[in-house]
Design an enzyme around this catalytic site. Structure first.
Site, PDB file in Angstrom:
ATOM      1  N   HIS A 172       7.855   6.611  -4.354  1.00 28.42           N
ATOM      2  CA  HIS A 172       9.215   6.317  -4.809  1.00 28.42           C
ATOM      3  C   HIS A 172       9.226   5.346  -5.988  1.00 28.42           C
ATOM      4  CE1 HIS A 172       9.082   2.724  -2.039  1.00 28.42           C
ATOM      5  NE2 HIS A 172       9.821   2.215  -3.008  1.00 28.42           N
ATOM      6  N   ASP A 234       4.945   8.851   1.158  1.00 27.23           N
ATOM      7  CA  ASP A 234       5.397   7.921   0.112  1.00 27.23           C
ATOM      8  C   ASP A 234       4.196   7.157  -0.451  1.00 27.23           C
ATOM      9  OD1 ASP A 234       6.939   6.446  -1.568  1.00 27.23           O
ATOM     10  OD2 ASP A 234       7.848   5.183  -0.013  1.00 27.23           O
ATOM     11  N   SER A 329       8.238  -2.845  -3.843  1.00 24.45           N
ATOM     12  CA  SER A 329       7.910  -1.530  -3.322  1.00 24.45           C
ATOM     13  C   SER A 329       6.595  -1.089  -3.949  1.00 24.45           C
ATOM     14  CB  SER A 329       9.001  -0.520  -3.675  1.00 24.45           C
ATOM     15  OG  SER A 329      10.142  -0.724  -2.907  1.00 24.45           O
TER      16      SER A 329
END
Length: 382
Positions: A172, A234, A329
């Site tokens: 992502h 992910d 992230s």
């Protein structure tokens, strides 16, 4: 929706039922060892932007232990010559032009760094799980920079260096909402410590300038679906246009041996520049120790939110005010092996809010993707 990443500086509310032990401040005064957020003088100092090197040093010397996973400080005033006047906004570091490293193809770039050349802690035997990292701690940490519509570079994701040419991150951070909400991935910064300084120094020791290397290409796992709540697969790989120079402050991390077990309660570690409890990104690289959370309990919790977790996802944290939060992230979940070598065992993926008690963060398990990582490196290093 959850757009998570690494949350480090511990608790805003620490119950008075916990005992306060006596300690001596760096200025030689007797005081109490308490949570940073229960010490207004040091909290005010920490909230300065830009955050002076001298304050970082004083805060590190003020640390006096932990209550579970919560770092504590010996509470007292800063030296009188420190001007503690928090500014309303952080002062951004000038964006450097991307470094053009060698674009030559090297065979060793076709695989993760070998175990005798990765995961080496350059700062020796130090205590882990605190607030601020040391200047040379976790030298594999990377920041991913995005070109915004305004033509500026915004660092919104993290990652880890796994050899001279490649960085491991989250899918992502490569495709989906980040492209429309932030911008296109353009650069990787290595060897960073304090984003507000041109030269990073702690206790009169200064690091090399960060390496800023242009992104050549990026590969999200083909199974990743951006709008799927479960965030399966992910994980992603970023290929840099030039090779990183290994230095004291830039080193690769090892990838986890897929035979390693992560049992509930085992300690793992996160690091990065993610949001702190005051809601702002820290300019200084931070760290936190977390426990592995019971997977069955984690699956049940996230099922109530419509997320169906799979075998290749890890849950960690679940302690109030300690979690992965917006800002890093793609950063690593790390484990230190008994012989001292560091491994990346997970990638920061998502969570439910920030630091909710009983709600762990969710991380992509690196072990489940070793074959895909190796194949991707082999197929793209041409």
């Amino acid at each position: 929706m959850w757009f998570s990443s690494v949350f480090f500086v511990s608790t805003l509310i620490w119950s008075n039922v916990h005992s306060q032990s006596s300690c001596v401040t760096p200025l030689g005064k007797t005081s109490n060892c308490v949570s940073l957020y229960d010490c207004s003088a040091l909290l005010t100092a920490f909230e300065q932007r830009p955050l002076p090197n001298s304050v970082v040093s004083f805060l590190r010397r003020s640390q006096c232990g932990f209550e579970g996973y919560v770092p504590r400080v010996c509470c007292g005033p800063l030296p009188p010559d420190e001007n503690v006047q928090p500014t309303p906004r952080p002062t951004p570091r000038p964006t450097q032009a991307p470094t053009e490293g060698s674009s030559e193809v090297f065979q060793e770039d076709s695989s993760p760094a070998p175990r005798n050349q990765c995961g080496v802690d350059t700062n020796g035997d130090r205590i882990y799980g605190g607030t601020f990292t040391d200047l040379d701690e976790f030298p594999w940490m990377a920041l991913l920079g995005y070109l915004t519509r305004k033509g500026t570079t915004s660092y919104q994701c993290g990652g880890v260096l796994i050899n001279h040419r490649y960085v491991l991150t989250a899918a992502h951070c490569i495709k989906g909402a980040i492209e429309t909400e932030v911008g296109s991935l353009k650069t990787v910064r290595l060897g960073e410590y304090d984003t507000q300084q041109d030269v990073d120094c702690v206790d009169s020791v200064c690091a090399d300038s960060p390496q800023e290397i242009r992104v050549a290409s990026a590969y999200a796992h083909p199974g990743y679906i951006d709008k799927n709540k479960s965030r399966r697969d992910d994980i992603g790989i970023v290929r840099m246009a030039g090779r990183a120079r290994y230095t004291y402050y830039v080193q690769p991390i090892c990838l986890v041996d897929n035979r390693v077990r992560l049992d509930t309660g085992n300690d793992v570690h996160v690091a990065g520049w993610g949001k702190t409890l005051n809601g702002r990104n820290s300019p200084v690289k931070l760290k936190l120790t977390l426990p592995i959370f019971d997977k069955d309990d984690c699956v049940s919790k996230y099922r109530t939110l419509g997320a169906m977790l799979g075998d290749n996802q890890i849950c960690a944290g679940g302690v109030f005010a300690e979690d992965a939060c917006r800002g890093d992230s793609g950063g690593p979940l790390m484990k230190r092996r008994p012989e001292g070598i560091w491994e990346a065992v997970g990638v920061v993926s998502f969570g439910y809010g920030c630091g909710r008690d009983g709600w762990p963060g969710v991380y992509t398990s690196v072990a489940g993707y070793i074959d895909w990582i190796k194949t991707t490196l082999q197929n793209t290093n041409v």
